[in-house]
Design a protein around this motif. Sequence first.
Motif, PDB file in Angstrom:
ATOM      1  N   MET A  26      -1.776   9.626  -1.852  1.00 21.34           N
ATOM      2  CA  MET A  26      -1.775  11.058  -2.172  1.00 21.34           C
ATOM      3  C   MET A  26      -1.107  11.283  -3.525  1.00 21.34           C
ATOM      4  SD  MET A  26      -0.230  13.707   0.520  1.00 21.34           S
ATOM      5  CE  MET A  26       0.003  15.431   0.106  1.00 21.34           C
ATOM      6  N   TYR A  27      -1.721  12.108  -4.346  1.00 24.81           N
ATOM      7  CA  TYR A  27      -1.180  12.392  -5.684  1.00 24.81           C
ATOM      8  C   TYR A  27      -1.200  13.901  -5.905  1.00 24.81           C
ATOM      9  CZ  TYR A  27      -0.649  12.056 -10.803  1.00 24.81           C
ATOM     10  OH  TYR A  27      -0.209  12.152 -12.104  1.00 24.81           O
ATOM     11  N   VAL A  28      -0.051  14.436  -6.298  1.00 21.93           N
ATOM     12  CA  VAL A  28       0.044  15.870  -6.576  1.00 21.93           C
ATOM     13  C   VAL A  28       0.553  16.030  -8.007  1.00 21.93           C
ATOM     14  CG1 VAL A  28       1.143  18.052  -5.922  1.00 21.93           C
ATOM     15  CG2 VAL A  28       0.497  16.410  -4.151  1.00 21.93           C
ATOM     16  N   CYS A  29      -0.170  16.812  -8.804  1.00 25.45           N
ATOM     17  CA  CYS A  29       0.239  16.967 -10.209  1.00 25.45           C
ATOM     18  C   CYS A  29       1.609  17.646 -10.270  1.00 25.45           C
ATOM     19  CB  CYS A  29      -0.794  17.792 -10.971  1.00 25.45           C
ATOM     20  SG  CYS A  29      -2.367  16.924 -11.037  1.00 25.45           S
ATOM     21  N   GLY A  30       2.475  17.055 -11.036  1.00 22.67           N
ATOM     22  CA  GLY A  30       3.854  17.551 -11.112  1.00 22.67           C
ATOM     23  C   GLY A  30       4.073  18.432 -12.330  1.00 22.67           C
ATOM     24  N   GLU A 208      -3.111  11.620 -18.595  1.00 24.35           N
ATOM     25  CA  GLU A 208      -1.967  10.966 -17.935  1.00 24.35           C
ATOM     26  C   GLU A 208      -2.222  10.769 -16.434  1.00 24.35           C
ATOM     27  OE1 GLU A 208       0.674  14.366 -18.955  1.00 24.35           O
ATOM     28  OE2 GLU A 208       1.314  14.251 -16.862  1.00 24.35           O
ATOM     29  N   CYS A 209      -2.813  11.782 -15.799  1.00 25.55           N
ATOM     30  CA  CYS A 209      -2.985  11.684 -14.344  1.00 25.55           C
ATOM     31  C   CYS A 209      -4.034  10.626 -14.002  1.00 25.55           C
ATOM     32  CB  CYS A 209      -3.338  13.035 -13.741  1.00 25.55           C
ATOM     33  SG  CYS A 209      -1.953  14.195 -13.861  1.00 25.55           S
ATOM     34  N   SER A 210      -5.106  10.573 -14.803  1.00 27.21           N
ATOM     35  CA  SER A 210      -6.110   9.530 -14.556  1.00 27.21           C
ATOM     36  C   SER A 210      -5.471   8.145 -14.667  1.00 27.21           C
ATOM     37  CB  SER A 210      -7.252   9.645 -15.568  1.00 27.21           C
ATOM     38  OG  SER A 210      -8.086  10.730 -15.233  1.00 27.21           O
ATOM     39  N   ILE A 223      -6.034  11.881  -1.164  1.00 24.09           N
ATOM     40  CA  ILE A 223      -5.819  13.318  -1.414  1.00 24.09           C
ATOM     41  C   ILE A 223      -5.283  13.520  -2.826  1.00 24.09           C
ATOM     42  CG2 ILE A 223      -4.448  15.345  -0.768  1.00 24.09           C
ATOM     43  CD1 ILE A 223      -4.361  14.252   2.096  1.00 24.09           C
ATOM     44  N   HIS A 224      -5.892  14.458  -3.537  1.00 24.93           N
ATOM     45  CA  HIS A 224      -5.357  14.861  -4.842  1.00 24.93           C
ATOM     46  C   HIS A 224      -5.106  16.361  -4.760  1.00 24.93           C
ATOM     47  CE1 HIS A 224      -5.281  13.885  -9.326  1.00 24.93           C
ATOM     48  NE2 HIS A 224      -4.786  15.094  -9.202  1.00 24.93           N
ATOM     49  N   GLY A 225      -3.892  16.779  -5.109  1.00 21.30           N
ATOM     50  CA  GLY A 225      -3.549  18.188  -4.904  1.00 21.30           C
ATOM     51  C   GLY A 225      -2.900  18.855  -6.089  1.00 21.30           C
ATOM     52  N   PRO A 233      -9.162  23.581 -16.176  1.00 22.95           N
ATOM     53  CA  PRO A 233      -9.867  22.346 -16.529  1.00 22.95           C
ATOM     54  C   PRO A 233      -9.227  21.049 -16.030  1.00 22.95           C
ATOM     55  CG  PRO A 233      -8.541  23.087 -18.385  1.00 22.95           C
ATOM     56  CD  PRO A 233      -8.335  24.083 -17.287  1.00 22.95           C
ATOM     57  N   HIS A 234      -7.951  21.104 -15.625  1.00 21.10           N
ATOM     58  CA  HIS A 234      -7.208  19.845 -15.466  1.00 21.10           C
ATOM     59  C   HIS A 234      -7.892  18.832 -14.540  1.00 21.10           C
ATOM     60  CE1 HIS A 234      -3.920  17.115 -15.693  1.00 21.10           C
ATOM     61  NE2 HIS A 234      -3.554  17.273 -14.427  1.00 21.10           N
ATOM     62  N   HIS A 235      -8.178  19.247 -13.316  1.00 18.04           N
ATOM     63  CA  HIS A 235      -8.740  18.256 -12.379  1.00 18.04           C
ATOM     64  C   HIS A 235     -10.187  17.907 -12.706  1.00 18.04           C
ATOM     65  CE1 HIS A 235      -5.445  19.226  -9.199  1.00 18.04           C
ATOM     66  NE2 HIS A 235      -5.032  18.419 -10.159  1.00 18.04           N
ATOM     67  N   GLU A 236     -10.901  18.860 -13.261  1.00 17.44           N
ATOM     68  CA  GLU A 236     -12.278  18.576 -13.696  1.00 17.44           C
ATOM     69  C   GLU A 236     -12.248  17.459 -14.746  1.00 17.44           C
ATOM     70  OE1 GLU A 236     -15.610  19.038 -12.611  1.00 17.44           O
ATOM     71  OE2 GLU A 236     -15.020  21.145 -12.467  1.00 17.44           O
ATOM     72  N   CYS A 237     -11.300  17.558 -15.645  1.00 17.22           N
ATOM     73  CA  CYS A 237     -11.184  16.551 -16.718  1.00 17.22           C
ATOM     74  C   CYS A 237     -10.710  15.210 -16.157  1.00 17.22           C
ATOM     75  CB  CYS A 237     -10.229  17.043 -17.803  1.00 17.22           C
ATOM     76  SG  CYS A 237     -10.833  18.541 -18.616  1.00 17.22           S
ATOM     77  N   GLU A 238      -9.795  15.261 -15.184  1.00 18.70           N
ATOM     78  CA  GLU A 238      -9.354  13.999 -14.561  1.00 18.70           C
ATOM     79  C   GLU A 238     -10.554  13.270 -13.960  1.00 18.70           C
ATOM     80  OE1 GLU A 238      -6.126  14.032 -11.797  1.00 18.70           O
ATOM     81  OE2 GLU A 238      -5.003  15.534 -12.913  1.00 18.70           O
ATOM     82  N   ILE A 239     -11.404  14.025 -13.269  1.00 16.23           N
ATOM     83  CA  ILE A 239     -12.592  13.427 -12.646  1.00 16.23           C
ATOM     84  C   ILE A 239     -13.487  12.804 -13.717  1.00 16.23           C
ATOM     85  CG2 ILE A 239     -14.787  13.991 -11.471  1.00 16.23           C
ATOM     86  CD1 ILE A 239     -13.248  15.953  -9.724  1.00 16.23           C
TER      87      ILE A 239
END
Length: 466
Positions: A26-30, A208-210, A223-225, A233-239
């Motif tokens: 599980m990863y949650v953006c900090g 960084e998250c990727s 799980i990514h939260g 845009p953040h999670h769209e860009c991570e994907i």
Amino acid sequence: MTLKVYNTLTRKKEEFIPIEPGKVKMYVCGPTVYNYIHIGNGRPVIFFDVVRRYLESQQYEVNYITNFTDVDDKMIRKAEELAVTVPELAETFIHAFLEDIAAIGVHEASMNPRVTENIQEIVDFIAVLVEKDYAYEARGDVYYRTSKFADYGKLSNQNLDELQYGIRIEVDDRKESPQDFVLWKAAKPGEIYWDSPWGQGRPGWHIECSAMVRKYLGETIDIHGGGHDLTFPHHECEIAQTEAVTGQPMANYWMHNAFLNIDNEKMSKSLGNGILIRDLVKQIKPEVFRFFMLSAHYRNPLNFSDESLKQAANALERIQNAYDNLKHRLATASDSSEVDPQLTDRVAAIVAQFVDKMNDDFNTPDAITAVFELVAEANLYLQQERVHAAVLQLFINQLQAFDQTLGILSQLADELLDEEIEQLIIDRTEARKSKNWARADEIRDLLTEKGIYLEDTPQGIRWRRK
Ligand code: AMP
Ligand code: ZN
């Protein structure tokens, strides 16, 4: 019922099937660590803590990672403003963040990786994107070529044409296309930098998250939260970054919490209505704040007001009182190992109800209703003059089990029961009579440490909990 999770990606509740049985990645953006966190930031922090605690209560081994963004434009600007270095600024606010979340009962993450400790992995990640033609260099910056990633927009459910170019995304002449986003930023003179194949610079935010997800958890996680504003845009860009490199889904379940408002308004700097967590916990019990956060479903907006906090405090007090009374009565309960089987069945039904509600996409408000049903059963039982230790213990254990997930019961009561406090006060009075000042002071210190305050009144010594 098995656990179902609402997945932002598919816009459906889906059965939760972990990649590896019994384990959850599980990863949650900090946070970006340039200021103190406000009560809105507390929502993802508390909610995902509860998700993790619940999974653990269901015997999953959870690897829970949340990062610190310790370098970016905001960090650089703030460090300049305060005339400190970026690492000094980061240290201050990482420390503050950890202090604040501990104060609201959040369990420590398995790991808190930082951008500045992962520059090499980030550079390597970008290099692969460039090599695969998903990224291009432009005057020392590197950008992601969104037109090459066919699935861009799948998480936030938009296609490229629908994106409002130039409104949320700055139009930059270095970009081939306005929706392209930065992976590496060339350093301006005097700015903190690292060397890279594209010159001196620093990572953009999304990359960084990727890089950290892949390094610490692997190609696909469970799980990514984060808060819902991170969807785009953040999670769209991570994907886009991760899936271009691995060809695998980045996460199987994408979870996003709705926002917390204050007095029905958005919290914003311009309105000046933000409240810091560190200020709030000086005024109210942290458990009340947690209870309040969990009183709404995480995908519904929640409104913070004096009234809603008061309601939370009153409701929580009913649970806390029942819990304290059960423990209080234990001291004088008769010893018996029998529990009425009908009562055992009723308690088991309440536990099943709690689990069902949590399994329904972490429906905390309905799970709390089950806690109240247990409290009602306990209060009914406590009306009896003669109570049995085994029954009291059954209620206590079950309330504690619920609390392992929710974290809403005050632990002070766990440490000292009322009669223990009263006995200590008698001991202290005796000690003072016999001029044993050391012992008297020791008792006072012990009580203070447990949050018990003494007051000398004409009627004798009174005590109260903090
Ligand atoms: P930020 O400091 O804005 O980068 O936010 C850090 C985290 O807090 C992100 O997951 C945000 O989505 C979340 N967040 C920020 N403001 C709120 C709010 N008012 N309610 C709920 N979550 C929020
Ligand atoms: Zn992230």
